[in-house]
Scaffold this motif. Sequence first.
Motif, PDB file in Angstrom:
ATOM      1  N   TYR A  87       0.831  -1.200   0.000  1.00 39.05           N
ATOM      2  CA  TYR A  87       0.000   0.000   0.000  1.00 39.05           C
ATOM      3  C   TYR A  87       0.870   1.255   0.000  1.00 39.05           C
ATOM      4  CZ  TYR A  87      -4.159   2.765   1.214  1.00 39.05           C
ATOM      5  OH  TYR A  87      -5.201   3.656   1.212  1.00 39.05           O
ATOM      6  N   ILE A  88       1.936   1.248   0.808  1.00 46.56           N
ATOM      7  CA  ILE A  88       2.867   2.371   0.845  1.00 46.56           C
ATOM      8  C   ILE A  88       3.539   2.547  -0.517  1.00 46.56           C
ATOM      9  CG2 ILE A  88       4.992   3.274   1.870  1.00 46.56           C
ATOM     10  CD1 ILE A  88       2.590   3.349   3.724  1.00 46.56           C
ATOM     11  N   ASN A  89       3.953   1.446  -1.129  1.00 50.48           N
ATOM     12  CA  ASN A  89       4.601   1.521  -2.438  1.00 50.48           C
ATOM     13  C   ASN A  89       3.646   2.048  -3.507  1.00 50.48           C
ATOM     14  OD1 ASN A  89       7.063   0.555  -1.503  1.00 50.48           O
ATOM     15  ND2 ASN A  89       6.530  -1.585  -1.883  1.00 50.48           N
ATOM     16  N   GLU A  90       2.373   1.688  -3.368  1.00 46.44           N
ATOM     17  CA  GLU A  90       1.371   2.199  -4.311  1.00 46.44           C
ATOM     18  C   GLU A  90       1.251   3.718  -4.193  1.00 46.44           C
ATOM     19  OE1 GLU A  90      -3.381   1.631  -5.445  1.00 46.44           O
ATOM     20  OE2 GLU A  90      -2.471   0.461  -3.830  1.00 46.44           O
ATOM     21  N   LEU A  91       1.259   4.212  -2.956  1.00 49.95           N
ATOM     22  CA  LEU A  91       1.193   5.660  -2.750  1.00 49.95           C
ATOM     23  C   LEU A  91       2.474   6.329  -3.248  1.00 49.95           C
ATOM     24  CD1 LEU A  91      -0.401   5.805   0.832  1.00 49.95           C
ATOM     25  CD2 LEU A  91      -1.520   6.234  -1.370  1.00 49.95           C
ATOM     26  N   ALA A  92       3.618   5.694  -3.016  1.00 47.03           N
ATOM     27  CA  ALA A  92       4.898   6.251  -3.449  1.00 47.03           C
ATOM     28  C   ALA A  92       5.000   6.309  -4.970  1.00 47.03           C
ATOM     29  CB  ALA A  92       6.047   5.420  -2.881  1.00 47.03           C
TER      30      ALA A  92
END
Length: 256
Positions: A87-92
């Motif tokens: 999820y963090i990587n998707e936002l990044a």
Amino acid sequence: MNPIPELTPLLKQLRLSGMTDSLAMRNREAIEHQLSYPDFLALLIQDEVARRDQKKYATRLRRAGFRGNKTLESFDLNANPNLNRAYINELADCRFIEEHVAVLIAGPCGTGKSHLAQAIGHCAVKKGIDTLFFTQAKLLSNLHAARATNAYEKRFQALAKVDLLIIDDFGLKPLKSPQDEDLHDLIDERYEQKSTIITSNLDFSEWGQAFPNKLLGAATLDRLRHNAYRLVLEGESYRKLRENNDHTGLGEKSEK
């Protein structure tokens, strides 16, 4: 005859400093590897493009106003085993900016909200996306000062049009009039046009309490929540965990 001394001032005059810096090195490389003239020229052009890209990046980074080097690389993801890394990587990846939606981050003090918000901002800057970072207090103070000098509209439009606006510590101090109106107008202007990241120590259900005018607050939050990405950080203060060298207890839930 070595043409480099004659070429250097000409390249500077044409503002091709990237070529100037690497001309001698590329010349030696071309001789050593017997490069064709087009290949040699291509390397020089690549050097110039790289220099200009780096200069633009440095300008965007300085203008963003981040607090130190709060990047994704400097955030200890290994210390947070429950954090949803995908999820963090998707936002990044910053696709949410193309979608023109908000990212809402909530959680107790010290759990890494501001760091993650700025880390996502750093990712945006690297992708060439103009970004601005403010605390809620600084943002509203900035608008108040602009109003006092008859520069409110110019400053408001600059904030409204930036591709990514990060507002840290929302609700840390209760809003007063006309702060709530300024914030509403800004969110309304950016709604479905630009992306905003907001962090808060308050639970999502408590965000409305920050507004003295509940109707205005409901309208503001309705626009923020529409199709927003939500991230909740849970657990002890990350600062306290670092001080105690005990990296346990920081969890995360996510939903869209």
